[in-house]
Design a protein around this motif. Sequence first.
Motif, PDB file in Angstrom:
ATOM      1  N   SER A  15      61.487  -3.564 120.179  1.00  0.00           N
ATOM      2  CA  SER A  15      62.658  -3.642 119.308  1.00  0.00           C
ATOM      3  C   SER A  15      62.430  -2.994 117.957  1.00  0.00           C
ATOM      4  O   SER A  15      63.383  -2.525 117.321  1.00  0.00           O
ATOM      5  N   GLU A  49      60.938  -7.557 125.948  1.00  0.00           N
ATOM      6  CA  GLU A  49      61.905  -8.575 125.573  1.00  0.00           C
ATOM      7  C   GLU A  49      62.437  -8.285 124.166  1.00  0.00           C
ATOM      8  O   GLU A  49      61.837  -7.528 123.407  1.00  0.00           O
ATOM      9  N   GLU A  50      63.555  -8.897 123.823  1.00  0.00           N
ATOM     10  CA  GLU A  50      64.157  -8.698 122.511  1.00  0.00           C
ATOM     11  C   GLU A  50      63.291  -9.338 121.422  1.00  0.00           C
ATOM     12  O   GLU A  50      62.931 -10.523 121.512  1.00  0.00           O
ATOM     13  N   ASN A  51      62.945  -8.526 120.402  1.00  0.00           N
ATOM     14  CA  ASN A  51      62.131  -8.978 119.263  1.00  0.00           C
ATOM     15  C   ASN A  51      60.846  -9.652 119.727  1.00  0.00           C
ATOM     16  O   ASN A  51      60.418 -10.684 119.188  1.00  0.00           O
ATOM     17  N   SER A  52      60.231  -9.061 120.742  1.00  0.00           N
ATOM     18  CA  SER A  52      59.008  -9.639 121.285  1.00  0.00           C
ATOM     19  C   SER A  52      58.183  -8.530 121.917  1.00  0.00           C
ATOM     20  O   SER A  52      58.676  -7.432 122.203  1.00  0.00           O
ATOM     21  N   HIS A  83      68.883  -6.158 130.504  1.00  0.00           N
ATOM     22  CA  HIS A  83      69.586  -6.413 129.252  1.00  0.00           C
ATOM     23  C   HIS A  83      68.789  -7.435 128.456  1.00  0.00           C
ATOM     24  O   HIS A  83      68.626  -8.583 128.893  1.00  0.00           O
ATOM     25  N   ARG A  84      68.277  -7.029 127.316  1.00  0.00           N
ATOM     26  CA  ARG A  84      67.335  -7.871 126.570  1.00  0.00           C
ATOM     27  C   ARG A  84      67.983  -9.126 126.002  1.00  0.00           C
ATOM     28  O   ARG A  84      67.352 -10.183 125.954  1.00  0.00           O
ATOM     29  N   VAL A  85      69.217  -9.033 125.563  1.00  0.00           N
ATOM     30  CA  VAL A  85      69.842 -10.169 124.878  1.00  0.00           C
ATOM     31  C   VAL A  85      70.188 -11.276 125.866  1.00  0.00           C
ATOM     32  O   VAL A  85      69.886 -12.449 125.643  1.00  0.00           O
ATOM     33  N   HIS A 100      69.033 -11.431 128.988  1.00  0.00           N
ATOM     34  CA  HIS A 100      67.925 -11.603 129.933  1.00  0.00           C
ATOM     35  C   HIS A 100      68.375 -11.413 131.384  1.00  0.00           C
ATOM     36  O   HIS A 100      67.925 -12.114 132.291  1.00  0.00           O
ATOM     37  N   PRO A 129      64.972   2.355 119.703  1.00  0.00           N
ATOM     38  CA  PRO A 129      66.148   1.577 119.268  1.00  0.00           C
ATOM     39  C   PRO A 129      66.712   2.002 117.920  1.00  0.00           C
ATOM     40  O   PRO A 129      67.921   1.886 117.697  1.00  0.00           O
TER      41      PRO A 129
END
Length: 919
Positions: A155, A198-201, A309-311, A313, A106
């Motif tokens: 991320s 996942e986003e920030n996970s 798409h992470r944001v 979901h 990223p």
Amino acid sequence: MKFSYKFSNLLGTVYRKGNLLFTPDGNSVISPVGNRISIHDLKNNKSSTLAVESKYDFAALDISPNGSTLIAINEQGDAHLISLLSRVVVHQYKFNHSVTCIKFSPDGSRFAVCKQNNVFIFKAPGQFAGQFNQFVLERVYHNAYDETTCVDWASDSRVLAVGCKDTSTRLYCLDRLANFRPITLGSQNDVIVAVFFEENSLDVTTIARNGRLCVWESSLELSELEPYDEPEEKKKKAGENEEADDDVDLSKGEERTEALTVEEKEEQEDEASVKKSDAPKLSYKLLTRHYLRDQVAGERVTVTAAAYHRVTHVLVTGFSNGTFLIHELPDVTLIHSLSISEHSISSLALNNIGDWVAVGSRAQGQLLVWEWQSETYVMKQQGHAQAMTCLSYSPNAQYIVTGGEDGKVKLWNTQSGFCFVTFHEHTSSVTAVKFANNGKFLVSTSLDGTVRAFDMTRYRNYRTLTSPRPVQFCSLALDHAGEFVAAGGQDVFDIFLWSMTLGRLLEVLSGHQGPVVGLQFNPSTSSTALASVSWDKSLRLWNAVESNGQYESVLLNFDATCVAYRPDGKQVAVATLDGRISMFDVQTAQQVGSIEGRYDLGSGRSDTDLITAKKTLAGKAFTSMCYSADGLYILAGGQSKNVCIYNVAEAILVKKIEITQNHSFDAIEDIIDRRKMTEWGNAALIEEAEELEGGNVHLRLPGVRKGDMAARGMKPEVRVYHVQFSPTGQAWAAVTTEGLLVYSLDSGVVFDPFHLDPDITPASVLSRLGKQEYGDALMMALRLNEQKYIQRVVESIPPSSIELCVSSLLPVYAERLLTYVAATLETTRHLELYVDWLRQLVTRHPRQPVPTLLLVHKNLGTKYSQLARLCDFNRYTYQFLKKIGPLRTKQARYKDNEDKIEEDLSSDDENEEFLMETD
């Protein structure tokens, strides 16, 4: 005439194999098309193909987060680092094996490559301003037991997850962390198709080929990962070894292996220390398991592609039956499902905001972009399902019509590169297509025995012409006025002549004793003469309309393959099987010239050829040719990868263009490695035998032996089926095995002055322009022939002086200025100024070449359509605002009245309460 033709665009094929990509802004789709890469701009509705060509088909792509760098890897493992700013290859790297996946981190500092059972981590080039580094290998992970299939980054670009064919998913970390150790996730029983963070996970989602989806929950947050604190003793030891390691070259085999082995030992020690430490350890728990295949109809359906798409979901999964599903994680709620075809979906991609889904199907050559929220197509493109066979330019060169073996006739816009109409009426292979000179309709022939006419206004099949008995038509001709159409038979050796106005068969021209492979009417406006060639070694000049089927026959030495009239109608050219092009005078039927072109085609030996290159040339010939607009040159192509341009008067080769370097096709190499050739054929195509017990020999069936990943398919042989010059003379197109290739003139690359003197320099041009000597400045700029100086002079001359400047020009300079103005009309914003120049040029110098006038007509038509859409939009918007204005005013007044009523009511309530209190 100029011959600096460069590859311009690839039409007719939108997707072959590999993965699709969206640009970081989400406005464009990047699609691999064989050994080339196409970029489809969805915002501006335009398609372009990079002038980058690999030796094999591209199989894996990824774009950097800043959108400036693209890495493309072909099926042989050759990586190309492409700058999307300059659109050139910056660096190449060989992996020496096929690569299944490539993924940028990223932050764009690294990228991961999956090859065999390994994952390679490279530092991304060009991350620092003013500094460029090549592919620098940083880490290698090789713990998988089978081939790696997919990879995804967390991320923070420190942790990555890798899916494998051994049904496991492995997590690695680039930096040493105190509470992280490599983890293997199971719970799958088939090949891992996709893995996502996942986003920030650190939560992970894995999808297997059988449709099983597993959601894994992490015990730690991404921010809870602690860096590893190295012990003091180890730091001292590392400092002592730094001086000894200064001279070690890590790019070479043994020293590099030793260094990696030492690094692995250190990692193992770090893992042991992590286990002993008291920091909270990273662990995973299987949160849920779903079976996506249960939501798809059909047996033995497998998951072939996925995107996430992470944001938002949003998860998109594609299946082998042409269906794709859209779910919302982590609840795996089905949002939408769509079936696009009966064939497998090869690739999926989501744009930056997650509302557009790009879907690619390899079997159909189909690429579409679907907006799932409004359930509409943003783009829907599909090439010919089978090979293209023919093409024809429209009179204004704005459109190209193609026919294919799939029975479809497609219309392509040369400006946008998109197909906008497809006709499905033919039930067999389309053999020839032709535009009418008025551009109002087009005609096509097919092996189904019909000749169909299609209206260019309503885009419908308005006329179908047939013969008294079934005939497979293989050639087509349309006269200059568009009143008569002729078609030649492949199995019945006759020529059928119809009236387009009446739709009736007028005449059946007999005489040929072989398939009629070439037909063309005389392009002269005052003649309806017809030329035909056949495999019976004859050229026949007919005057069927006026004299009831009389003809003049010319005997040839070999079977003919195609025929072409010169634009003035006074000469006809015939290509024969001996690789020769012969020119004949129409009036006297005498041969006036000959071109020997067999050795210009090239040998192009196939993998299975057992004969020499010299013998291979004996079977080469031109199968398609056409004259240039001025009649001085011939463009020819055939059973080879080369397209040749000949000077007719001198009978010499002017330019030879190689259409492809793709070794995924057959007959590309001129020389075959003799070590691979045996008395039974090519050793690469012979199945190896095994000795069994008892002395028996057993040949294994294709695909039975486990681990045999050889591609057991037939490579198509490269061919040029049809070539044609653009009516404007600025481009030419060729129907090939790769698709429809368009080559155009690029005047900005070569310095090509005209009647240049030592006194004519850029400084002198600007000096005359500054002194307001406009006529001299314009003349000097045209002789210098640099576009930027011509543009500066033309746009600096006041409109009141245009007439005087044009009147002072000689005809030869007026022609060059008109060519510049016609080409600039396509892109300029100063439309009124250039129209003034155009009006004066056409008025003062009316005798201009036809190709230039056609270019003017084409670009003016394009500008008209653009302005018409803009004016319609503004007009309807104004009408809408005009009608909604009073409604908004009434609504505002009504709202004000409601507010006043509420205020009055509230004041009345307050008065009542006051009176009650006083009582």
